[in-house]
Every structure is written in C-alpha cells, then in structure tokens.
Scaffold this active site. Structure first.
Site, PDB file in Angstrom:
ATOM      1  N   LYS A  27       4.555  25.012  -1.415  1.00  0.00           N
ATOM      2  CA  LYS A  27       5.677  25.850  -1.010  1.00  0.00           C
ATOM      3  C   LYS A  27       6.110  26.770  -2.148  1.00  0.00           C
ATOM      4  O   LYS A  27       6.226  27.982  -1.979  1.00  0.00           O
ATOM      5  CB  LYS A  27       6.846  25.000  -0.544  1.00  0.00           C
TER       6      LYS A  27
ATOM      7  N   ARG B 174      23.379  28.444  -4.760  1.00  0.00           N
ATOM      8  CA  ARG B 174      23.229  27.468  -5.859  1.00  0.00           C
ATOM      9  C   ARG B 174      22.103  27.888  -6.801  1.00  0.00           C
ATOM     10  O   ARG B 174      22.224  27.734  -8.022  1.00  0.00           O
ATOM     11  CB  ARG B 174      22.962  26.072  -5.292  1.00  0.00           C
TER      12      ARG B 174
ATOM     13  N   ASN C  65      14.336  22.404  -2.841  1.00  0.00           N
ATOM     14  CA  ASN C  65      15.458  21.700  -2.213  1.00  0.00           C
ATOM     15  C   ASN C  65      16.796  22.332  -2.604  1.00  0.00           C
ATOM     16  O   ASN C  65      17.724  21.651  -3.037  1.00  0.00           O
ATOM     17  CB  ASN C  65      15.454  20.214  -2.602  1.00  0.00           C
TER      18      ASN C  65
ATOM     19  N   ARG D 134      14.523  19.299 -11.803  1.00  0.00           N
ATOM     20  CA  ARG D 134      13.841  20.572 -12.062  1.00  0.00           C
ATOM     21  C   ARG D 134      13.762  20.880 -13.552  1.00  0.00           C
ATOM     22  O   ARG D 134      12.953  21.703 -13.971  1.00  0.00           O
ATOM     23  CB  ARG D 134      14.554  21.716 -11.337  1.00  0.00           C
TER      24      ARG D 134
END
Length: 259
Positions: free
Chosen positions: A258, A164, A159, A214
């Site tokens: 993914k 970033r 995401n 994360r």
C-alpha cells in the site's frame, strides 16, 4: 511575466510581498484546491481563501489562481540576525528568483507539461463512471514530489488520516528541518535531510513526537537509503521500470504494497 498582484489577491497573507509572477494555467489543467488538499502532499496550508502557502524546493511559496493564470510568490530565508532577534515576528521577505527557474519548479511539481484535458477526454471515453464525475473534479493531477519527502511522508500515512498526517509531518519538519522563514507568525521549515533522520537518537525523538511504531520505519529507511541508494539513487527510480522501482522501495522499512 511579472506584475503586482491583481485585486483578487488582496486577501493573501498579510506579510505577502507585492511582487507576484504568473504562468498561464487554466482550471481545466490545474485546480489548486482539489490537488493540494487531496492527500498527496501534506505541506500546503490554505493561508487565506483560495491562497495556498507551503514549502517547495526548500523555499516557501504562496500560490493562487485567477482565471487562466497561476500566480505565485516566493519568500526568502531568514538570516541569522532575524532568527536570533525575532523568530516569530519577522515578516517574510520576497526574493527575486530567476523567472525561468521558478516556472520550471512549478511546471515540474504540477507536471504541467502533461496535457490534462486530453487525458480527461480519453478516460471519460473509456470509463462511464469517470465521465460522470469528471466535470465535478477538473484539474486533478498527480504531483511530482521530491522523492525523499514523498517517501517519508507516505511512511507516515500508515493507519492514519490526512489531518493527523499533516500534523505529524509539521512536527517532523520543525524538529529535524532547517527553519526557512516566518509568515503571519507561522514558522516554516524545510523537509529534513536524510542525514538529519539518521542520528542515533532519531527514533527516540520521533517517538516523543507521537510517531509511534512509524518512528523505527522513518529512521530505519533513512539509514537504509543513506547507506545504499542515496538520495540520487532514490530519484533515479523515477526512470526505472515499475516492477524494479517497486521491488527496491518495498525493501525499505515501513514500505509495503500500500505505502
């Protein structure tokens, strides 16, 4: 081959050494601008037009293409005196590394032993859409990255977007990685070791760095690998059957279909 930088390299970083090496590599086989900005690796910076500086194999490199040549130079690490006396002012120094070793590192990283032109021809013959766009995107190849760096970089991609992710990886390396050198007032750090990411306070420090959810995936995967596969086992997955490698990787925190 060893030669001073050609005139086209005069726009390289100001503290760039005069000693450069090169290896033959036509644009059809590699385009640095397309590959290094494509979101495969997040540690390369276009330090001047056409010149890319980043960390590879625990060293800081600057790469640039000129015709059919891939030019490169490697900077040495700071010594303790330089780190203490002028952390952001000491210019990086060139190091005289073994030519065969530096070429081996580059050839492995860019997988230059895989002939890209023949693959483009075969893919274009099989797929009309590829054939239509191939001329606009020559020299795109998959990087063969260090497995630890690749794994943790892509855990951070969840995401997220490239700019970033790049900033997150930079903060990660500054906080947990070994400082290598300073180039044009910009410090460079090695990618953190597994042991650096397994500390009791690693997750809290990562959250403070803006990693959000994360943070637990990075620290959790670091512990899982350190207590299980180890970095050597992770590297050995390169030669494992695809399904087996996928199964092992997907068992790690933060790694799914993914990632």
């Amino acid at each position: 081959s060893c030669s001073p930088a050609p005139m086209k390299l005069r726009d390289a970083p100001s503290s760039c050494p005069s000693l450069w090496r090169w290896l033959p590599c036509p644009p059809a086989e590699l385009r640095l601008d397309l590959v290094l900005s494509s979101g495969q690796s997040f540690r390369w910076w276009e330090s001047s037009p056409g010149a890319w500086t980043g960390v590879l194999g625990g060293r800081v490199w600057t790469l640039r293409q000129d015709g059919d040549r891939l030019w490169y130079t490697v900077y040495g690490e700071e010594d303790e005196h330089e780190e203490e006396e002028g952390r952001d002012e000491c210019p990086a120094k060139a190091v005289k590394l073994n030519a065969a070793e530096t070429e081996r590192i580059l050839r492995d990283y860019f997988q230059l032993d895989v002939g890209l032109s023949a693959l483009y021809h075969a893919w274009g013959a099989a797929d009309p859409l590829f054939r239509k766009v191939a001329n606009d995107f020559p020299g795109v190849r998959v990087l063969r990255q260090d497995p630890v760096e690749c794994l943790f970089s892509f855990i951070c991609t969840s995401n997220n977007h490239i700019s970033r992710i790049t900033a997150m990886i930079e903060r990660l390396c500054q906080a947990f990685g070994r400082r290598l050198c300073c180039l044009d007032s910009r410090p460079f750090h090695a990618f953190p070791s597994l042991s650096a990411l397994t500390g009791a306070d690693a997750e809290a420090r990562l959250r403070a760095l803006g990693f959000g959810y994360r943070a637990k995936f990075v620290s959790g995967s670091a512990r899982a690998i350190a207590e299980g596969l180890g970095p050597e086992g992770l590297c050995q997955l390169r030669s494992a059957p695809y399904a087996e490698a996928r199964r092992v990787l997907c068992a790690l925190p933060g790694v799914g279909a993914k990632v």
